[in-house]
Design a protein around this motif. Structure first.
Motif: not given
Length: 760
Positions: A646-651, A676-678
């Motif tokens: 999730x951590x690199x979305x939306x890149x 998780x992690x949003x």
């Protein structure tokens, strides 16, 4: 020397002759009997002595001593008995003939001792020997009687003469049989039998003599003058002979007893020497067992410690360096589990040979400490020598080994400590080498590490944390639960919470779980810690119900080690019952790796938990096996996507595609999805568009304790649909919880299992 005229007849002449009536001195007769008994006792004792003597020279000497005692006793008895003979005429004896009779007695006695020297003879052989001995004794007797000189003529009754010979043979046979019987026994009873046998033998010898004397009749011619006997002192001579003979016999008996005691002492000394030899052998065997490993023939821990102490003293006095190398065979347990312990033992022998061949044969010490642990002690001039040797061992270990039809390649992890810089005692150096080995295994195995003070500081800190964690669990002091909300994208409300453990340390402040979970797993505290979280979460559910939040669920993480415990389902049921919480309000989160450890047993346990009504969630999906074949078999309700996707979305377009695929797959398997992690609204919007069911992260709120939870829930639930996160909550949650890195990252447990954070 002139032999007398001897006549054998059963009827004496009737005309012109005078028959003399003769008598015997009772005292001398008794004295003769005593001498005969003494001779018999000495013969029996010496015969027994011969039977217990091992040396042939001693046996030969004692045979001659016995023959001398028996011959002297018989001859002395005969001589004294002849002195006891009293006749009304003058009688004297010729010395040469008397001495000849002694030779016959000695010959008969030597024959008797020779017969008794044989271990086993038949009855016929004993009878034959008795005949010859009896004839010898009878010959001695009648030769001795032939030495008599007087004016009378000697007439012998053939019947009595023959009877005397029979008595001599019978006494000889009795002596042989009794002597053989007594030589095989011992003790007081045997001694009493010997005394009795001596009396019987003495009586037999005396009976033979006086039977022979009874056969004698002295006849004077008619008209011859009867000469009066001389006034000689036969009594004094008889006593003198008896005393001398008894002294000789007594000396022989004393010598036999002294020799027996000496032989017993020699035997005792031999037994003591044999026992000492056996004790030496036993000591060597025990030393071998105590100091050497039976499987590999290497020295064991005890023997290594002894040599280690000696080397330390030597290096301390003379100067120099030592290296202690701890070796642990990587994943050796797989050999025992798959091929059996016999194959594992064979593998250990081969590996021990590899290690032994890699070191200097006379200078270095290789030991097996047990299992698959080895230790090497080497003297060196430079620390790099230890590194080179460790690398040589690791290279040797990688040689293929043929085992059970398979080609095996093993690796090893090595930890090294150096004397004197890393320690001055055996215990300290071994402990530091073990810490270095722990570091090697924690860094992926198949490597080597030298000890450093950082390792010692971390080990000390971990020990302190372990002690303080035990105290916290025992006294329920300092452990807290924090709850991040889990937002339901369908209903627009917070419907779940996740129970994350924190530790309010008295010195270091609030600690995150990654600072103590691995320590709890490595030291057997994880089950107690999981149980505390479970009970506290159920109590907090009860409190939330009293605050009007009856529909909220709490997800509790479960350690991989806890999934191997059959009591887990019982503990969950008890915690729910005690707190009065419905099972549907509890969710158990497990990781992929924990589920795949032992799928058969894990499935049975998970089905028991689902039967209670408790929901099941697979945590950190995508970081483990991610196997659809296993996933469809598990009785799951929820799938939680790991924050790493999730951590690199939306890149990151690839991460977006993976998350989209996971959500679609989970819905196909009828599983709800939690991400998780949003932390950003862009991530939230993407997940909402992809149909994700729940989100969790700092975008909503940081984890808060139960006391601060109600205002946070109210603010999140009162948001507008267009802006799911209010400015106040966003201000609270966009920045992660800051905490200083008080503890270095704890490596994986010694067993090699990867560190998973089951309780957060």
């Amino acid at each position: 020397m002139q032999w007398p005229d001897v006549y054998f007849t059963t009827q004496l002449p009737e005309s012109g002759q005078v028959i003399l009536n003769c008598t015997h001195n009772p005292f001398l007769v008794l004295l003769a009997y005593v001498v005969a008994c003494a001779a018999g006792f000495a013969t029996l004792g010496i015969t027994e002595r011969i039977g217990h003597t091992e040396k042939s020279t001693s046996q030969r000497i004692w045979r001659w001593v016995g023959a001398g005692c028996l011959a002297g006793g018989i001859w002395a008895m005969h001589f004294i008995s002849m002195l006891a003979f009293q006749a009304p005429i003058e009688i004297h004896y010729q010395l040469p003939i008397t001495l000849v009779s002694l030779l016959f007695a000695l010959t008969a006695s030597w024959l008797a001792m020779q017969t008794l020297s044989h271990a086993h003879l038949s009855v016929w052989q004993y009878l034959r020997a008795a005949v010859w001995i009896g004839l010898g004794i009878a010959t001695m007797h009648y030769v001795g009687m032939a030495a008599m000189r007087s004016t009378a003529t000697a007439y012998y009754d053939p019947m009595l003469l023959a009877l005397s010979i029979v008595i001599a043979i019978g006494a000889s046979l009795a002596a042989l049989l009794i002597s053989r019987h007594l030589s095989e026994g011992s003790g007081v009873v045997n001694q009493l039998l010997k005394y009795t046998a001596s009396l019987v033998l003495g009586a037999g010898i005396v009976s033979m003599h006086f039977t022979g004397m009874a056969a004698l009749n002295l006849v004077l011619p008619e008209g011859s003058l009867q000469s009066l006997p001389n006034d000689n002192n036969h009594l004094q001579l008889g006593v003198t002979v008896a005393v001398m003979m008894l002294l000789i016999i007594g000396s022989s008996i004393s010598a036999a007893m002294a020799d027996k005691k000496l032989q017993h002492k020699e035997g005792d000394l031999r037994r003591v020497n044999a026992l000492l030899s056996q004790l030496d052998q036993a000591r060597l065997s025990l030393q071998q067992v105590a100091h050497y490993d039976a499987l590999t023939n290497l020295i064991n821990r005890r023997g290594f410690n002894q040599l280690f102490a000696e080397k330390l003293i030597e290096k301390t006095n003379e100067g120099g360096m030592l290296a202690v190398m701890f070796l642990d065979i990587d994943h050796f347990k797989r050999i025992n589990d798959s091929l059996g312990h016999d194959a594992g033992d064979l593998m250990l022998k081969v590996l021990a040979g590899h290690i032994k061949s890699s070191v200097r044969s006379h200078e270095d010490v290789v030991a097996r400490f047990g299992g698959d642990e080895f230790c090497i002690l080497i003297g060196l001039h430079d620390p790099e020598e230890a590194r080179h040797m460790a690398q040589r061992i690791m290279l040797k270990m990688k040689e293929p080994i043929e085992l059970a039809g398979r080609s095996m390649v093993m690796t090893t992890s090595i930890g090294i400590s150096l004397f004197p810089q890393d320690g001055k005692t055996c215990e300290e150096l071994l402990k530091n080498a073990d810490l270095a080995l722990y570091q090697s295994k924690g860094n992926g195995r198949n490597g080597l590490h030298f000890f450093s003070q950082h390792l010692k500081a971390r080990a000390t800190l971990e020990l302190q944390v372990e002690e303080e964690l035990r105290h916290a669990l025992r006294n329920d002091d300092g452990l807290l639960l924090f709850y991040p909300p889990i937002y339901d994208l369908k209903t627009g409300h917070v419907t779940k919470l996740e129970a994350l453990i924190r530790w309010q340390h008295p010195v270091h402040g609030l600690l995150a779980p990654d600072r103590f979970i691995a320590i709890a797993e490595a030291n057997g505290l994880i089950a107690e810690l999981d149980n505390w979280v479970l009970r506290q979460a159920c109590e907090d559910l009860g409190e939330l119900s009293r605050q009007g939040c009856e529909e909220l669920k709490i997800a509790v993480n479960c350690s991989p080690l806890n999934l191997t415990r059959e009591d887990l389902a019982i503990e969950i049921e008890q915690a729910l019952r005690i707190c009065g919480v419905a099972p549907q309000r509890l969710e158990l989160e497990v990781t992929e790796n924990a589920l795949m450890g032992n799928l058969t047993d894990t499935l049975a346990l998970l089905r028991q938990i689902r039967a209670l009504g408790v929901s099941l969630s697979i945590d950190d999906f995508g970081t483990g096996y991610s196997s659809l074949a296993y996933l469809k078999r598990l009785p799951l309700n929820t799938l939680k996507i790991d924050r790493s996707f999730i951590q690199d979305i939306p890149r990151a377009t690839q991460d977006m595609e993976i998350v989209q695929a996971i959500i679609a797959m989970a819905h196909t398997l009828h599983l709800q999805v939690v991400t998780e992690g949003v932390e950003t609204f862009e991530q939230y919007d993407f997940l909402e568009r992809q149909g994700c069911d729940f989100v969790q992260g700092y975008l909503l709120s940081r984890p808060v304790p139960l006391a601060e939870l109600r205002p946070v829930l109210n603010e999140i639930n009162q948001r507008k649909h267009a802006c799911p996160v209010s400015p106040l909550i966003l201000a609270r949650g966009t920045f992660p919880l800051a905490s200083k890195d008080l503890f270095p990252k704890t490596p994986a447990p010694h067993a090699g299992a990867s560190v998973v954070q089951p309780i957060r």
